[in-house]
Structures are given as structure tokens and as C-alpha cells.
Design a protein around this motif. Structure first.
Motif, PDB file in Angstrom:
ATOM      1  N   CYS A   1      31.333  17.045  33.879  1.00 52.82           N
ATOM      2  CA  CYS A   1      32.690  17.586  33.953  1.00 52.82           C
ATOM      3  C   CYS A   1      32.638  19.103  33.815  1.00 52.82           C
ATOM      4  CB  CYS A   1      33.618  16.952  32.916  1.00 52.82           C
ATOM      5  SG  CYS A   1      33.555  17.671  31.293  1.00 52.82           S
ATOM      6  N   PRO A   2      33.654  19.795  34.314  1.00 58.40           N
ATOM      7  CA  PRO A   2      33.671  21.255  34.225  1.00 58.40           C
ATOM      8  C   PRO A   2      33.736  21.713  32.773  1.00 58.40           C
ATOM      9  CG  PRO A   2      35.274  20.467  35.841  1.00 58.40           C
ATOM     10  CD  PRO A   2      34.811  19.272  35.073  1.00 58.40           C
ATOM     11  N   GLY A   3      32.888  22.664  32.408  1.00 65.25           N
ATOM     12  CA  GLY A   3      32.869  23.208  31.064  1.00 65.25           C
ATOM     13  C   GLY A   3      31.597  22.905  30.303  1.00 65.25           C
ATOM     14  N   LEU A   4      30.785  21.982  30.781  1.00 70.08           N
ATOM     15  CA  LEU A   4      29.540  21.654  30.092  1.00 70.08           C
ATOM     16  C   LEU A   4      28.629  22.867  29.967  1.00 70.08           C
ATOM     17  CD1 LEU A   4      28.796  18.164  31.686  1.00 70.08           C
ATOM     18  CD2 LEU A   4      29.091  18.607  29.243  1.00 70.08           C
ATOM     19  N   ASN A   5      28.508  23.627  31.039  1.00 69.73           N
ATOM     20  CA  ASN A   5      27.630  24.794  31.001  1.00 69.73           C
ATOM     21  C   ASN A   5      28.147  25.864  30.050  1.00 69.73           C
ATOM     22  OD1 ASN A   5      25.644  23.876  32.817  1.00 69.73           O
ATOM     23  ND2 ASN A   5      26.940  24.401  34.562  1.00 69.73           N
ATOM     24  N   ALA A   6      29.466  25.948  29.899  1.00 65.52           N
ATOM     25  CA  ALA A   6      30.040  26.912  28.961  1.00 65.52           C
ATOM     26  C   ALA A   6      29.637  26.587  27.529  1.00 65.52           C
ATOM     27  CB  ALA A   6      31.563  26.933  29.095  1.00 65.52           C
TER      28      ALA A   6
END
Length: 342
Positions: free
Chosen positions: A12-17
Motif C-alpha cells: 500500500c502507498p506509504g510503506l516506503n515512507a
């Protein structure tokens, strides 16, 4: 200290953050080393790692997905899985583990700590927003924005052809995406897993909309069920956490609407589009803060804790509390949306 990091379950979007924030603060302020584990729990189970340092996390803040990869591997279902995880961590010199994931990934982390003494800290991630003990999970806002944009676009084509358009969104047991995007996108019917629906009532709302010379938009969560039916399955297989693959309620409902009303109906299934691509500003903000506070948990030795959002504060709660039950849509919230049905 050496800290391991893994991302499990659906991407999901945000994992890398989260990964970026953990590594940046942990390296710069605490002098920790980091080991990235590949593909969720498969990494520590099989000892598969990647380099994780400040150069490795540069430029990843706006990227969707996860640089560590993910999977639905459940080490507790593997023979001697917990022992293998513990031995691999020891061999790699990993003193603590940060697990970023949803109910299943965090459930494993909680049990590994409670039952096997493996030092774990949890970070909540799911686009479904169904984890208890936190107001929001990162990934949810991006998914809602994507679904809302899709609904906006469906309005124009529906009105051009005066047909019913059914938009199927994700939501296995919780209808948060359907409710938020349906309200934001001006849907005429919203169907969620928490409330079984009456197909005749749906058709009545659709007919009412046509009487007003507008084409109806129906938003349905993948886990929604008719009053006299069951969930629609893509197939009967189960993943390692015992979940079946859901799919088809949108197509089934469109056919029923067309059969019962005589109005042309079409289906759009958003599927993995909802959790792909760059994260929204809110999800970047939330995921970054989760990462900063997760590494503080490691510093404090607060094992078995998960970081959570309460209002605008990041707090710590037991992982077991967060995974004890799903956070589902309150009937009062769903009732609020009912004024726009039909």
C-alpha cells in the motif's frame, strides 16, 4: 544495535515512507544499523535480506509499494517457523524487529513476542483502515482518493448513456473505503460488508434516481453481501492466514439490477489500482510519523507495542489490542449516508 525491518501483507502507498523514517532517525540519532528483510515474514523465516541504510532510502518517500517486497507468508504455519525466525535473527545479529503490516502481519509479530520472546514493534498498515486502536492507517487516504476520482469519472459516462454504473472497491470485512469514497464521490447507493443489503431496495433506489433524470452510481465493497446470499469468491483457495479471495459482487449486482429494472448496468472493479502508485500527502505524513515513533519504541525497549494515531498524537498500544478485533463501520455513520441513497 541492529534492527530488522519488514513489510508484510498487501502492499500500500506509504510503506516506503515508514522505512525511510525508521532508517533516517535510527541511523542519525541512535547510531543503529539496519537489516531489511525481503518479502514480509519470508525474509526472517528464510534469512533473505537486503542492504538498508541511508543511501538505500533516499528518494523513496513518494514511491508506492515497498522496496523490501511483501508476501502473505505466515511463519507460524511453517514447521518450526518461530524457531527458524529466532535462529536467523540471531545469526544475522538482529536485536529487534519492526514489522509493518496489517492484522495478519502484526498478529504474527505479537505472538512472536508474547510466546517466543522475539523483540518486535508494530506499525499499522492497511488500506481498509480496519485495525483497532488507531484512528487511521496509512494507505487508506490514498485508496479513498483514487476511488473518489474513479467515481467522479463514472458519473459523466453514466449520464451520457443513462445507465447504472456499479463500482466495486476493496473492503473484505470493513466498508470504510466504500463509505468514504461513496460519500465524497456523490454515489447514490453505498453497500458495505457490515450491513447486508436488500437487492429490491437497491433497485428501488436506482429507479428513483432515473425518475429524477440522473444516472445512478452504486459503490459496493468487495465483501458486501445480499440479505439472502453470501460473499462472492474468486475461487475457493485460502492464503496462509486462511483468507479467501473475494471478487464478483459488483458484476453479480449489475446483472441483478439490469434483470430487475430493465435498465442497462455496467461494472467497474478498481481492484489493485486502489493501492498502487504514489501515496497522498496525508499518507506520507502519517507513515513518516509512524516510522519516527516506531524507532523510538525500539530505543525504549517497548517490545510488543504498536504505534497508533489518536487525534493528531502518535501513541503506543499493545499489538494484541490492535489485532484483537477489526474496526468496522459504525451503523450510525452508515445511516448518515442514507440520506443520499436513491
Amino acid at each position: 544495535m541492529r534492527v530488522g525491518v519488514l513489510t508484510g501483507g498487501g502492499d500500500c502507498p506509504g510503506l516506503n515512507a515508514v522505512i525511510r523514517a525508521v532508517v533516517r532517525k535510527g541511523t542519525q540519532e541512535y547510531g543503529y544499523d539496519f537489516t531489511g528483510f525481503r518479502d514480509g515474514w519470508r525474509g526472517p523465516l528464510e534469512g533473505v535480506t537486503v542492504r538498508l541504510d541511508i543511501p538505500a532510502v533516499r528518494g523513496i518517500l513518494p514511491r508506492g509499494g515497498t522496496i523490501l517486497g511483501s508476501s502473505r507468508t505466515n511463519p507460524l504455519k511453517q514447521q518450526d517457523g518461530a524457531r527458524r525466525v529466532r535462529e536467523n535473527l540471531a545469526e544475522l545479529g538482529v536485536d529487534a524487529l519492526i514489522a509493518i503490516g496489517g492484522e495478519d502481519t502484526l498478529g504474527v509479530a505479537g505472538r512472536l513476542y508474547e510466546e517466543y520472546g522475539i523483540p518486535c514493534v508494530g506499525v499499522p498498515k492497511t488500506i481498509d483502515n480496519d485495525l483497532s486502536a488507531t484512528d487511521y492507517t496509512f494507505g487508506f487516504d490514498t485508496a479513498v482518493n483514487i476511488a473518489t476520482e474513479a467515481i467522479d469519472r463514472l458519473h459523466t459516462t453514466a449520464e451520457s448513456h443513462m445507465r447504472v454504473l456499479v463500482c466495486e472497491v476493496m473492503g473484505r470485512h470493513a466498508g470504510w473505503i466504500a463509505l468514504h469514497s461513496g460519500l465524497a464521490g456523490g454515489a447514490n447507493v453505498i453497500l458495505i460488508p457490515e450491513q447486508r443489503f436488500d437487492v429490491d431496495q437497491v433497485c428501488a433506489w436506482v429507479t428513483s434516481r432515473f425518475r429524477a433524470s440522473y444516472a445512478p452510481i452504486v459503490v459496493v465493497a468487495e465483501g458486501a453481501m445480499p440479505r439472502d446470499g453470501d460473499v462472492h469468491l474468486k475461487d475457493g483457495t485460502l492464503d496462509s492466514f486462511g483468507h479467501v479471495r473475494l471478487s464478483g459482487i459488483g458484476e453479480w449486482l449489475a446483472k441483478e439490477i439490469e434483470r430487475r429494472t430493465g435498465r442497462e448496468a455496467r461494472t467497474t472493479v478498481l481492484g489493485h489500482i486502489q493501492r498502487g502508485g504514489t501515496p497522498s500527502a496525508f499518507d506520507r505524513w502519517l507513515a513518516t510519523r509512524f516510522g519516527l515513533h516506531a524507532i523510538d519504541c525500539v530505543r525504549d525497549g517497548d517490545w510488543g507495542a504498536m504505534v497508533a494515531l489518536r487525534g493528531t498524537d502518535i501513541v503506543r498500544v499493545p499489538i494484541t489490542e490492535a489485532t484483537a478485533r477489526l474496526k468496522t463501520v459504525d451503523p450510525a455513520l452508515y445511516e448518515e449516508a442514507g440520506v443520499f441513497f436513491g
